[in-house]
Design a protein around this motif. Structure first.
Motif: not given
Length: 140
Positions: A7, A11, A23, A27
Motif C-alpha cells: 500500500l 494511497y 488494497r 487501507y
C-alpha cells in the motif's frame, strides 16, 4: 497467514477501482488499527493521570473541580472503550469479507462515508431511515 498487501503511503481508495479490493481492505484495516492504538494510548495516559491525581485537595472548590474533570474524563474513556469494541467488530468484518457493505440492505457503503467513519455498518440512507424510526419509537 495471508501475505501483506502493498500500500503506497499516499494511497486513497477510489471509486474507479473494484469495491473492497485487497488494497482498499488493507487501507481500512490499517486506518482502524491506527485509530484503535491511538484510543488505547489515550486510555493509558488517563489511567496514569488518575493515579497521579489521587491526592487530597483541601479546598472544597478545587476538589469539586477536580472531581468534575475526573468524571468527564471517565465518561470520555467509556465512550472510547465502546468505540474500540466497534473498531474490533469492523476488523472482524474485514477478515470475513463483510466490511464495506450495509448490514440492512447489503449495498456497498460509499468510500467517502467509510473514510470519514470506518466503523460504519450502514449506508447513509439506511442510517437515516434507522434514526428516523428510532426517533418515532422514542417519542411514543
Amino acid at each position: 497467514m495471508k501475505a501483506q498487501t502493498f500500500l503506497p503511503e499516499d494511497y486513497r481508495p477510489a471509486e474507479d477501482e473494484p469495491f473492497m479490493n485487497e488494497r482498499q481492505l488493507e487501507y481500512f484495516r490499517r486506518k482502524l488499527i491506527a485509530w484503535k492504538q491511538e484510543l488505547l494510548d489515550q486510555s493509558a495516559e488517563t489511567l496514569e493521570g488518575l493515579q497521579d491525581s489521587g491526592r487530597n485537595v483541601p479546598d472544597l472548590a478545587d476538589r469539586a473541580s477536580e472531581e468534575t474533570d475526573r468524571s468527564l474524563e471517565l465518561r470520555t474513556r467509556d465512550r472510547q472503550r465502546k468505540l474500540v469494541t466497534k473498531i474490533d467488530a469492523a476488523l472482524r468484518r474485514i477478515e470475513t469479507g463483510e466490511y464495506g457493505y450495509c448490514e440492512m440492505t447489503g449495498e456497498p457503503i460509499s468510500l467517502k462515508r467509510l473514510d470519514a467513519r470506518p466503523i460504519a455498518t450502514m449506508t447513509l440512507e439506511a442510517q437515516e431511515r434507522h434514526e428516523r424510526r428510532e426517533r418515532v419509537h422514542r417519542d411514543d
